[in-house]
Design a protein around this motif. Structure first.
Motif, PDB file in Angstrom:
ATOM      1  N   PRO A  64       0.805  -1.234   0.000  1.00 33.82           N
ATOM      2  CA  PRO A  64       0.000   0.000   0.000  1.00 33.82           C
ATOM      3  C   PRO A  64       0.836   1.283   0.000  1.00 33.82           C
ATOM      4  N   TRP A  65       1.996   1.247  -0.614  1.00 35.10           N
ATOM      5  CA  TRP A  65       2.828   2.433  -0.758  1.00 35.10           C
ATOM      6  C   TRP A  65       3.538   2.375  -2.094  1.00 35.10           C
ATOM      7  N   GLN A  66       4.041   3.508  -2.535  1.00 35.92           N
ATOM      8  CA  GLN A  66       4.824   3.567  -3.764  1.00 35.92           C
ATOM      9  C   GLN A  66       6.290   3.339  -3.438  1.00 35.92           C
ATOM     10  N   GLY A  67       7.051   2.921  -4.415  1.00 37.46           N
ATOM     11  CA  GLY A  67       8.486   2.740  -4.227  1.00 37.46           C
ATOM     12  C   GLY A  67       8.889   1.291  -4.115  1.00 37.46           C
ATOM     13  N   ASP A  68      10.180   1.093  -4.011  1.00 35.13           N
ATOM     14  CA  ASP A  68      10.762  -0.249  -3.996  1.00 35.13           C
ATOM     15  C   ASP A  68      10.522  -0.983  -2.684  1.00 35.13           C
ATOM     16  N   ILE A  69      10.535  -2.314  -2.773  1.00 34.68           N
ATOM     17  CA  ILE A  69      10.591  -3.170  -1.596  1.00 34.68           C
ATOM     18  C   ILE A  69      12.061  -3.463  -1.356  1.00 34.68           C
ATOM     19  N   TYR A  70      12.528  -3.190  -0.138  1.00 33.47           N
ATOM     20  CA  TYR A  70      13.942  -3.365   0.186  1.00 33.47           C
ATOM     21  C   TYR A  70      14.248  -4.717   0.832  1.00 33.47           C
ATOM     22  N   ALA A  71      13.346  -5.234   1.663  1.00 32.51           N
ATOM     23  CA  ALA A  71      13.632  -6.485   2.381  1.00 32.51           C
ATOM     24  C   ALA A  71      12.329  -7.197   2.715  1.00 32.51           C
ATOM     25  N   VAL A  72      12.400  -8.528   2.757  1.00 35.19           N
ATOM     26  CA  VAL A  72      11.289  -9.385   3.156  1.00 35.19           C
ATOM     27  C   VAL A  72      11.852 -10.379   4.158  1.00 35.19           C
ATOM     28  N   LYS A  73      11.306 -10.377   5.385  1.00 38.98           N
ATOM     29  CA  LYS A  73      11.850 -11.224   6.444  1.00 38.98           C
ATOM     30  C   LYS A  73      10.717 -11.876   7.242  1.00 38.98           C
ATOM     31  N   GLU A  74      10.951 -13.119   7.659  1.00 33.70           N
ATOM     32  CA  GLU A  74      10.006 -13.827   8.515  1.00 33.70           C
ATOM     33  C   GLU A  74       9.901 -13.115   9.858  1.00 33.70           C
ATOM     34  N   LEU A  75       8.674 -12.978  10.364  1.00 31.34           N
ATOM     35  CA  LEU A  75       8.450 -12.379  11.676  1.00 31.34           C
ATOM     36  C   LEU A  75       7.175 -12.959  12.263  1.00 31.34           C
ATOM     37  N   GLY A  76       7.303 -13.622  13.406  1.00 29.44           N
ATOM     38  CA  GLY A  76       6.152 -14.266  14.029  1.00 29.44           C
ATOM     39  C   GLY A  76       5.563 -15.294  13.088  1.00 29.44           C
TER      40      GLY A  76
END
Length: 179
Positions: A64-76
């Motif tokens: 729901p935002w513009q721009g690049d995705i920098y990181a994807v990490k497991e959490l909970g």
């Protein structure tokens, strides 16, 4: 000729492990004609693509935002998605079909691709204005600040986590390091 490299910058894609089917949403001719020469056009089940999505073996979700995705990490029990202009968590959902739900955490992003570290219990990250934050497995955001130390080195910060000592290390290109 179809250019499959020009995908949406702020979209997260998923596929089954080793499935090789992540290109399918962008290549309808592969769904219709098959992916190998032995596949005969028209003999494949017409619902192949939808079945993959129903089983959550293939999917995508725009952030729901513009721009690049920098990181994807497991959490909970979910997946934290850190972007240039926002942070969200994808959480498993089973109704009406297996997929992911979206929970927006913040409308500000992180300083860069290496500006987040952690494990499945907790992440620490540097935002675009130089503040350090913590995000835990219950998706509670806590401002740790430290802007006076890290505010000037936004582009070059690397954050890593050492589970043996339960410590986060923040370093910048000027040689400054913090624990």
């Amino acid at each position: 000729f179809v250019d499959y490299t020009s995908t949406i910058q702020n979209c997260v894609y998923w596929t089954s492990i080793g499935g090789g089917d992540v290109i399918l949403p962008f290549a309808p001719e592969l769904i219709m004609n098959g992916v190998i020469a032995e596949d005969v056009p028209g003999e494949r089940d017409e619902d192949f693509f939808l079945e993959l999505m129903k089983r959550n073996e293939l999917g995508f979700m725009p952030m729901p935002w513009q721009g690049d995705i920098y990181a994807v990490k497991e959490l909970g029990n979910g997946i934290a998605v850190y972007g240039e202009n926002g942070i969200a968590v994808l959480t498993p959902a089973i109704d009406p079909c297996n997929t992911f739900g979206l929970r927006v955490i913040s409308q500000f992003g992180i300083a860069g691709r290496t500006a987040v570290g952690g494990d499945s219990r907790r992440h620490v990250f540097l935002d675009g204005s130089g503040n350090v934050w913590s995000l835990d497995a219950s998706y509670t955001l806590q401002k740790l600040d430290y802007k006076e130390f890290l505010g000037a080195t936004l582009d070059d910060v690397v954050i890593s986590y050492d589970p043996e000592y339960n410590s986060f290390y923040l370093s910048d290109s000027a040689g400054a390091s913090y624990v």
